[in-house]
Design a protein around this motif. Sequence first.
Motif, PDB file in Angstrom:
ATOM      1  N   ARG A 137     -16.368 -51.306 -12.610  1.00 10.12           N
ATOM      2  CA  ARG A 137     -17.073 -50.697 -11.649  1.00 10.12           C
ATOM      3  C   ARG A 137     -18.382 -51.618 -11.156  1.00 10.12           C
ATOM      4  O   ARG A 137     -18.524 -51.788  -9.868  1.00 10.12           O
ATOM      5  CB  ARG A 137     -17.456 -49.407 -11.969  1.00 10.12           C
ATOM      6  N   THR A 138     -19.021 -52.186 -11.734  1.00 12.26           N
ATOM      7  CA  THR A 138     -20.225 -52.754 -11.422  1.00 12.26           C
ATOM      8  C   THR A 138     -20.394 -54.145 -11.511  1.00 12.26           C
ATOM      9  O   THR A 138     -21.035 -54.843 -11.086  1.00 12.26           O
ATOM     10  CB  THR A 138     -21.506 -52.313 -12.416  1.00 12.26           C
ATOM     11  N   GLY A 139     -19.387 -54.832 -12.388  1.00  7.55           N
ATOM     12  CA  GLY A 139     -19.421 -56.311 -12.835  1.00  7.55           C
ATOM     13  C   GLY A 139     -20.270 -56.551 -13.882  1.00  7.55           C
ATOM     14  O   GLY A 139     -20.263 -57.780 -14.021  1.00  7.55           O
ATOM     15  N   ALA A 140     -20.948 -55.532 -14.498  1.00  6.46           N
ATOM     16  CA  ALA A 140     -21.705 -55.938 -15.729  1.00  6.46           C
ATOM     17  C   ALA A 140     -21.024 -56.758 -16.786  1.00  6.46           C
ATOM     18  O   ALA A 140     -19.897 -56.430 -16.871  1.00  6.46           O
ATOM     19  CB  ALA A 140     -22.449 -54.764 -16.143  1.00  6.46           C
ATOM     20  N   LEU A 141     -21.734 -57.888 -17.203  1.00  8.20           N
ATOM     21  CA  LEU A 141     -21.138 -58.526 -18.507  1.00  8.20           C
ATOM     22  C   LEU A 141     -21.483 -57.997 -19.707  1.00  8.20           C
ATOM     23  O   LEU A 141     -20.714 -58.425 -20.753  1.00  8.20           O
ATOM     24  CB  LEU A 141     -21.666 -60.120 -18.238  1.00  8.20           C
ATOM     25  N   VAL A 142     -22.511 -57.116 -20.018  1.00 11.51           N
ATOM     26  CA  VAL A 142     -22.718 -56.603 -20.886  1.00 11.51           C
ATOM     27  C   VAL A 142     -22.347 -55.055 -21.171  1.00 11.51           C
ATOM     28  O   VAL A 142     -22.404 -54.404 -20.395  1.00 11.51           O
ATOM     29  CB  VAL A 142     -24.457 -56.398 -21.391  1.00 11.51           C
ATOM     30  N   PRO A 143     -21.484 -54.942 -22.573  1.00 11.75           N
ATOM     31  CA  PRO A 143     -20.602 -53.669 -22.240  1.00 11.75           C
ATOM     32  C   PRO A 143     -21.760 -52.488 -22.363  1.00 11.75           C
ATOM     33  O   PRO A 143     -22.839 -52.805 -23.060  1.00 11.75           O
ATOM     34  CB  PRO A 143     -19.976 -53.868 -23.788  1.00 11.75           C
ATOM     35  N   PRO A 144     -21.477 -51.245 -22.092  1.00 13.57           N
ATOM     36  CA  PRO A 144     -22.421 -50.080 -21.978  1.00 13.57           C
ATOM     37  C   PRO A 144     -22.407 -49.498 -23.297  1.00 13.57           C
ATOM     38  O   PRO A 144     -21.367 -49.603 -23.956  1.00 13.57           O
ATOM     39  CB  PRO A 144     -21.840 -49.346 -20.851  1.00 13.57           C
ATOM     40  N   ILE A 145     -23.301 -48.487 -23.506  1.00 12.44           N
ATOM     41  CA  ILE A 145     -23.229 -47.644 -24.767  1.00 12.44           C
ATOM     42  C   ILE A 145     -22.679 -46.284 -24.087  1.00 12.44           C
ATOM     43  O   ILE A 145     -23.474 -45.646 -23.318  1.00 12.44           O
ATOM     44  CB  ILE A 145     -24.591 -47.272 -25.455  1.00 12.44           C
ATOM     45  N   GLN A 146     -21.722 -45.936 -24.709  1.00 12.28           N
ATOM     46  CA  GLN A 146     -21.383 -44.412 -24.269  1.00 12.28           C
ATOM     47  C   GLN A 146     -21.580 -43.623 -25.440  1.00 12.28           C
ATOM     48  O   GLN A 146     -21.138 -43.095 -26.562  1.00 12.28           O
ATOM     49  CB  GLN A 146     -19.655 -44.525 -24.178  1.00 12.28           C
ATOM     50  N   PRO A 147     -22.784 -42.730 -25.304  1.00 15.31           N
ATOM     51  CA  PRO A 147     -23.253 -41.766 -26.171  1.00 15.31           C
ATOM     52  C   PRO A 147     -22.645 -40.408 -26.271  1.00 15.31           C
ATOM     53  O   PRO A 147     -23.071 -39.599 -27.042  1.00 15.31           O
ATOM     54  CB  PRO A 147     -24.675 -41.455 -25.645  1.00 15.31           C
ATOM     55  N   THR A 148     -21.710 -40.033 -25.367  1.00 16.18           N
ATOM     56  CA  THR A 148     -21.301 -38.555 -25.319  1.00 16.18           C
ATOM     57  C   THR A 148     -20.601 -38.066 -26.651  1.00 16.18           C
ATOM     58  O   THR A 148     -20.065 -38.940 -27.370  1.00 16.18           O
ATOM     59  CB  THR A 148     -20.283 -38.475 -24.028  1.00 16.18           C
ATOM     60  N   ALA A 149     -20.680 -36.767 -26.808  1.00 16.30           N
ATOM     61  CA  ALA A 149     -20.436 -36.094 -27.828  1.00 16.30           C
ATOM     62  C   ALA A 149     -19.035 -35.513 -27.628  1.00 16.30           C
ATOM     63  O   ALA A 149     -18.246 -35.028 -28.729  1.00 16.30           O
ATOM     64  CB  ALA A 149     -21.108 -35.107 -28.799  1.00 16.30           C
ATOM     65  N   THR A 150     -18.726 -35.381 -26.571  1.00 15.66           N
ATOM     66  CA  THR A 150     -17.404 -34.462 -26.226  1.00 15.66           C
ATOM     67  C   THR A 150     -16.857 -35.011 -24.831  1.00 15.66           C
ATOM     68  O   THR A 150     -17.559 -35.797 -23.839  1.00 15.66           O
ATOM     69  CB  THR A 150     -17.385 -33.001 -26.139  1.00 15.66           C
ATOM     70  N   TYR A 151     -15.427 -34.810 -24.621  1.00 13.47           N
ATOM     71  CA  TYR A 151     -14.899 -35.295 -23.413  1.00 13.47           C
ATOM     72  C   TYR A 151     -14.365 -34.255 -22.579  1.00 13.47           C
ATOM     73  O   TYR A 151     -13.497 -33.288 -23.222  1.00 13.47           O
ATOM     74  CB  TYR A 151     -13.906 -36.265 -23.688  1.00 13.47           C
ATOM     75  N   ALA A 152     -14.563 -33.916 -21.109  1.00 12.13           N
ATOM     76  CA  ALA A 152     -13.845 -33.137 -20.475  1.00 12.13           C
ATOM     77  C   ALA A 152     -12.324 -33.549 -20.175  1.00 12.13           C
ATOM     78  O   ALA A 152     -12.016 -34.579 -19.987  1.00 12.13           O
ATOM     79  CB  ALA A 152     -14.707 -32.978 -19.029  1.00 12.13           C
ATOM     80  N   ARG A 153     -11.600 -32.442 -20.378  1.00  7.61           N
ATOM     81  CA  ARG A 153     -10.027 -32.704 -19.697  1.00  7.61           C
ATOM     82  C   ARG A 153      -9.846 -32.510 -18.432  1.00  7.61           C
ATOM     83  O   ARG A 153     -10.737 -32.408 -17.642  1.00  7.61           O
ATOM     84  CB  ARG A 153      -9.317 -31.622 -20.477  1.00  7.61           C
ATOM     85  N   ASP A 154      -8.785 -33.040 -17.965  1.00 10.73           N
ATOM     86  CA  ASP A 154      -8.348 -33.154 -16.593  1.00 10.73           C
ATOM     87  C   ASP A 154      -8.103 -31.909 -16.013  1.00 10.73           C
ATOM     88  O   ASP A 154      -8.108 -30.860 -16.484  1.00 10.73           O
ATOM     89  CB  ASP A 154      -7.363 -34.545 -16.264  1.00 10.73           C
ATOM     90  N   ALA A 155      -7.632 -31.780 -14.716  1.00 11.68           N
ATOM     91  CA  ALA A 155      -7.485 -30.715 -13.875  1.00 11.68           C
ATOM     92  C   ALA A 155      -6.110 -29.900 -14.637  1.00 11.68           C
ATOM     93  O   ALA A 155      -5.959 -28.620 -14.257  1.00 11.68           O
ATOM     94  CB  ALA A 155      -7.062 -30.945 -12.375  1.00 11.68           C
ATOM     95  N   ASP A 156      -5.464 -30.759 -15.023  1.00 13.06           N
ATOM     96  CA  ASP A 156      -4.084 -30.202 -15.813  1.00 13.06           C
ATOM     97  C   ASP A 156      -4.339 -29.909 -17.118  1.00 13.06           C
ATOM     98  O   ASP A 156      -3.411 -29.575 -17.976  1.00 13.06           O
ATOM     99  CB  ASP A 156      -2.956 -31.041 -15.586  1.00 13.06           C
ATOM    100  N   TYR A 157      -5.645 -30.044 -17.839  1.00 12.15           N
ATOM    101  CA  TYR A 157      -5.921 -29.531 -19.081  1.00 12.15           C
ATOM    102  C   TYR A 157      -5.381 -30.692 -20.121  1.00 12.15           C
ATOM    103  O   TYR A 157      -5.092 -30.628 -21.204  1.00 12.15           O
ATOM    104  CB  TYR A 157      -5.675 -28.175 -19.555  1.00 12.15           C
ATOM    105  N   GLY A 158      -5.108 -31.770 -19.194  1.00  9.04           N
ATOM    106  CA  GLY A 158      -4.605 -33.100 -20.349  1.00  9.04           C
ATOM    107  C   GLY A 158      -5.657 -33.780 -20.635  1.00  9.04           C
ATOM    108  O   GLY A 158      -6.956 -33.880 -20.189  1.00  9.04           O
ATOM    109  N   LYS A 159      -5.471 -34.643 -21.662  1.00 12.67           N
ATOM    110  CA  LYS A 159      -6.502 -35.708 -22.277  1.00 12.67           C
ATOM    111  C   LYS A 159      -6.557 -36.679 -21.252  1.00 12.67           C
ATOM    112  O   LYS A 159      -5.697 -37.252 -20.713  1.00 12.67           O
ATOM    113  CB  LYS A 159      -6.229 -36.418 -23.513  1.00 12.67           C
ATOM    114  N   ARG A 160      -7.805 -37.247 -20.815  1.00 15.30           N
ATOM    115  CA  ARG A 160      -7.903 -38.261 -19.679  1.00 15.30           C
ATOM    116  C   ARG A 160      -7.618 -39.500 -20.595  1.00 15.30           C
ATOM    117  O   ARG A 160      -7.028 -40.577 -19.902  1.00 15.30           O
ATOM    118  CB  ARG A 160      -9.336 -38.392 -19.238  1.00 15.30           C
TER     119      ARG A 160
END
Length: 386
Positions: free
Chosen positions: A25-48
């Motif tokens: 998305r941004t072209g950043a060369l340094v990997p980001p930190i993903q801190p989330t504890a949970t993930y929202a499912r998609d519109a069909d209630y499937g795993k993204r």
Amino acid sequence: MTDRRNRPLSPATRLAQALKYVDERTGALVPPIQPTATYARDADYGKRRDFIYRRDGNETVELAEAIIADLEEAEACLLFASGMSACHAIIDALGTGDHVVVPEVMYHGVLAEFRRASALGRLEVSHYRAADLDDLRAQMRPGETTLVWVETPNNPDWDVTDIAAAAAIAHEAGARLVTDCTATPPCATRALEHGADISFHSATKYLGGHSDVTAGALSVRETGAFWQALAERRMLHGTVLHSFDAWLLIRGMRTLPLRYARQSESAMKIARHFDGHPGVARVLYPGLPAHPGHEIAKRQTGGQFGGMLSLVIRGGERAAIDVARGCALFYPATSLGGVESLIEHRKTVSGEGFRVDPALLRLSVGIEEADDLIADLEQALARVTG
């Protein structure tokens, strides 16, 4: 004409570029930190994606695992919150009453875990002399032994076990081979190439390299039921590596070959200097040609023998402790593989019940100037031994 753009990249190059990571998305060369504890499912209630909750891992951990798997030439890697939690997952995944064979001398924490499992009646544990393949073979129970543990070079004596030969012995009896090559990371030793089934590393050490993260890594040649059992235990026990620690690990691994080469070079210089020194009874380092495991270590590491060595001090336990106390540059601390040099009186740390020479000092050589480290040890020895 060969297309140079498609030539195979060396492990050092792949590490430096974190598997050529670029944020789409941004072209950043340094990997980001993903801190989330949970993930929202998609519109069909499937795993993204494969993640639904923090105990499953996340994108930051997944990238760190991919880097290690690439370096190990493994099918997959699992990262844990510590080396001990990774080892415990292996022990916990074994069946009740399984027979395992482990070294008499190895990292004291893992040895204590095997002893505990044995005392509780969970496992039957036999011990062999590290690097002694005949003794290893004698402890095997064909058709009954399920796991063989090899630590090479073993901590803190730095005996060297032939991984390929140990794998042949284990497999002939129907057992898996687990290797702990923490002291020789996969930029030097790729245990899976030598026949190991599971490669364990305390990633706290050389892989991280900056004494600011605790982590454990399990890499496998083939995934299967046992691998799924390890992943399940990590999820249920909540021992997945934390996001920020995974990010620190990625950052550390990008310089692993440079750090390790420097540490190996300096450790060799220190070992040669103190070999035959009047204040030192023995130097334990596989890089010395007189070491019994020198040729095996040379083959398994490509000639990079690592930054770990031990000195057995003349004068016994009190003299060894005083030498450690007298150092000005070596930090008197437990761990290994960081950029700073450490000195440790191993018996004090491991305690009673673990076989170690009471006069043994374990050195973890950092990236400082080797001559400065030698001078520091010399002055400390001079104060104690004269």
